[in-house]
Design a protein around this motif. Structure first.
Motif, short mmCIF file in Angstrom:
data_model
loop_
_atom_site.label_atom_id
_atom_site.label_comp_id
_atom_site.label_asym_id
_atom_site.label_seq_id
_atom_site.Cartn_x
_atom_site.Cartn_y
_atom_site.Cartn_z
N VAL A 173 0.83 -1.21 0.00
CA VAL A 173 0.00 0.00 0.00
C VAL A 173 0.87 1.26 0.00
O VAL A 173 0.60 2.21 -0.74
CB VAL A 173 -0.98 -0.01 1.20
N CYS A 220 0.91 4.20 -2.91
CA CYS A 220 0.61 5.61 -2.62
C CYS A 220 1.73 6.55 -3.02
O CYS A 220 1.50 7.72 -3.31
CB CYS A 220 0.42 5.82 -1.12
N ILE A 223 -7.00 4.93 0.46
CA ILE A 223 -6.59 3.69 1.12
C ILE A 223 -7.80 3.14 1.87
O ILE A 223 -8.32 3.77 2.77
CB ILE A 223 -5.44 3.92 2.13
#
Ligand SMILES: [Zn+2]
Ligand SMILES: [Zn+2]
Length: 459
Positions: free
Chosen positions: A132, A136, A145
């Motif tokens: 993640v 990003c 998210i």
């Protein structure tokens, strides 16, 4: 001959314009009421003549220039000796009226030096969390998210913040709730020990220093304008801001034109999810950081509990639940649908244990009481939805009284359930919904939790 400028303190002639660094640091990215500035009026006037700061009237065309609200109250003003109006929407942060000036910095930009090793957090992220972070930071667009409750999203934010700070960016973590600010502040400061992190919430002190890393409630974010390169919006959909434009507006105003947002939430709306998925700026984290399932709420029928309270009696199923937590020494939160009902029931629960107290939004002791629960000084707390998110306490058990009441929508119920089983040592916990009839929202919440538990783990 051109007159040379003189230093304000030593009066010696200067060849270069000299602005006060403190004023520059303080005002950078802020919008402040002139009378509330912590600087001498003469110095402010001087900076204004040098065009390092801009003054604008607080109200223009019947609109507040700080929060852009049109909710004004007209009155007879002593200061401007005439009809005047002030903004009701942002009144708590100081009165903005027709005769108030708002001040902004427009001089040279303050450049903040950030050490290469600004992050002092040394923990490790799971593979999914690392994925993640990468998703990003690989681009500069807005991002969503979607992380289940207890996925360890705060830890995930650390490297994202570090990445931005190293690039010389100014970062803000915005959240609708004061409790979340208070919970996050020590954790963020601990993770970035060399950086003066500042927290803005109703009643917080403000420092004169410039900070590249700020945590603010939605409301306090209105004190900023064109300030941040990155705003991390935590719990974007949190009540009472669900479907409210206040948060969106505050974020948009505080963000630089070139800035971007990262929304972090456990319960995004379908529309939000689809929008970001389309742009390929959507990250999903389906497992908790410890790998265990999310606790599934159980439904327990509890009829006429309001009547029981009126008769100074706690229904047996409810008192059994509370007593079981007390005996097993498990900290608990009992959620009430209204403050009124909670306050009526408080003395009854105190008969079960003298240290049982209620906390609600306007409670002066709220901070201390949550802290007492965390330290194990009190067995549990009675609360309204203010504690539905942002609270992490090991081995916490949760129950919702009147889970069928309209205030408990699916998103709130998912968040409440997410308070249980968050720590590695205690990855499970009881989630009990007491109700007088199962609602669609209760079913939606339960089904969503079951669905998330079945999701395949993506790394
Ligand atoms: Zn206003
Ligand atoms: Zn006035």
């Amino acid at each position: 001959m051109r007159k040379l400028r003189r230093c304000l303190h030593t009066k010696t002639p200067l060849k270069i314009p000299l602005y006060d660094l403190k004023i520059q640091q303080f005002l950078q990215g802020r919008i402040w009421i002139e009378e509330e500035l912590p600087f001498l009026q003469d110095i402010i006037r001087y900076h204004n003549t040098q065009r390092w700061i801009i003054k604008t009237p607080g109200i223009q065309q019947k609109q507040c220039m700080r929060c852009h609200s049109k909710r004004l109250h007209e009155f007879w003003c002593k200061q401007c000796k005439g009809h005047c109006a002030y903004c009701l929407n942002c009144l708590k942060m100081g009165r903005v009226s027709n005769c108030t000036n708002l001040i902004r910095w427009c001089g040279p930009t303050y450049k903040n030096y950030i050490a290469e090793l600004c992050m002092t957090w040394t923990g490790t992220l799971t593979d999914s969390q690392q994925r993640v972070v990468k998703e990003c930071t690989v681009h500069e667009k807005d991002h969503l998210i979607h992380a289940v409750t207890g996925a360890g999203k705060t830890e995930m934010l650390f490297p994202i913040i570090e990445d931005a700070l190293k690039k010389g960016k100014r970062v803000c973590i915005a959240t609708p709730r004061t409790d979340v600010v208070l919970e996050l502040m020590p954790r963020i400061q601990q993770a970035f020990l060399t950086i003066p992190v500042q927290a803005f919430y109703g009643g917080s002190d403000f420092s004169l220093m410039y900070s590249p890393l700020i945590i603010a409630t939605t409301h306090q974010l209105l004190r900023f304008q064109q300030a941040f390169d990155l705003i991390l919006v935590d719990e974007a959909d949190a009540f009472p801001y669900t479907y409210d434009e206040a948060l969106q507006f505050a974020v948009k105003k505080a963000l630089k034109d070139t800035g971007r947002t990262i929304l972090v939430t456990a319960t995004p709306t379908k529309n939000e999810r689809q929008k970001y998925e389309k742009q390929q700026t959507y990250s999903f984290l389906s497992r908790r950081f410890h790998g265990f399932d999310l606790p599934i709420p159980r439904f327990v029928a509890l009829f006429s509990y309001k009547k029981s309270f009126r008769k100074n009696h706690i229904p047996k199923r409810l008192s059994d639940w509370v007593e079981s937590c007390i005996t097993k020494q498990q900290p608990f939160l009992l959620f009430f649908p209204t403050i009124e009902l909670m306050e009526r029931a408080e003395p009854l629960f105190q008969q079960l244990h003298e240290n049982l107290h209620a906390v609600h939004a306007s409670d002066d002791y709220r901070k201390e009481r949550v802290q007492a629960l965390r330290k194990g000084d009190v067995p549990g707390l009675l609360t309204t939805t203010i504690l539905e998110r942002g609270i992490t306490i090991a081995n916490l058990q949760v129950a919702v009284l009147g889970a069928d009441e309209t205030i408990f929508n699916a998103s709130a119920l998912i968040q409440i359930s997410g308070r249980a089983g968050r720590s590695k040592e205690y990855p499970t916990g009881d989630v009990c919904f007491f109700h007088t009839g199962i609602t669609r929202q209760m079913d939606l919440a339960r089904n969503e939790i079951i669905r998330l538990n079945r999701e395949e783990v993506r790394v």
